[in-house]
Write a protein that holds these residues in place. Sequence first.
Motif, PDB file in Angstrom:
ATOM      1  N   LEU A   1       0.825  -1.215   0.000  1.00 24.62           N
ATOM      2  CA  LEU A   1       0.000   0.000   0.000  1.00 24.62           C
ATOM      3  C   LEU A   1       0.857   1.262   0.000  1.00 24.62           C
ATOM      4  N   GLY A   2       2.150   1.098   0.242  1.00 27.26           N
ATOM      5  CA  GLY A   2       3.043   2.247   0.265  1.00 27.26           C
ATOM      6  C   GLY A   2       2.967   3.053   1.551  1.00 27.26           C
ATOM      7  N   LEU A   3       2.613   2.387   2.657  1.00 26.08           N
ATOM      8  CA  LEU A   3       2.495   3.095   3.925  1.00 26.08           C
ATOM      9  C   LEU A   3       3.867   3.447   4.493  1.00 26.08           C
ATOM     10  N   ASP A   4       3.903   4.551   5.226  1.00 19.30           N
ATOM     11  CA  ASP A   4       5.136   5.015   5.858  1.00 19.30           C
ATOM     12  C   ASP A   4       5.238   4.599   7.315  1.00 19.30           C
ATOM     13  N   GLY A   5       4.110   4.367   7.968  1.00 22.38           N
ATOM     14  CA  GLY A   5       4.134   4.061   9.389  1.00 22.38           C
ATOM     15  C   GLY A   5       3.007   3.148   9.809  1.00 22.38           C
ATOM     16  N   TYR A   6       3.249   2.434  10.914  1.00 28.37           N
ATOM     17  CA  TYR A   6       2.235   1.558  11.495  1.00 28.37           C
ATOM     18  C   TYR A   6       2.256   1.732  13.012  1.00 28.37           C
TER      19      TYR A   6
END
Length: 120
Positions: free
Chosen positions: A72-77
């Motif tokens: 999804l191309g997420l930067d943070g979790y």
Amino acid sequence: MTDRRDPPPGFRWGVSTAAYQIEGGMDEDSRGRSMRDTFCDRAGAVRGGDTGRVACDPYRRWPEGVGLMRDLGLDGYRFPITWSRVQPAGRGEVNGAGLDFYERLVDGLLEAGITPLPAL
């Protein structure tokens, strides 16, 4: 107005979860019981008798979740640290298997280029 496809500089895309609602693995690796476990075990406390015993199960399936976040191309979790997994009795001895789970998750996130944002 900012277009959703063009966030402002410094904006980070991320997701977050809440422990009981998703983690699962309730009966694994010496996890202790939480107040939520006790509540959900009461007859009639939760519609349908649902519990967090399995939930979405990232306890066993964390590599798949990290892969989805990467895709999804997420930067943070932002993820929860379940205290009953780290200290099953609520205090005292630390559960090494519980800490190992979070270490694997954090390492997997970092390898995928995702910033881990743990929360208690």
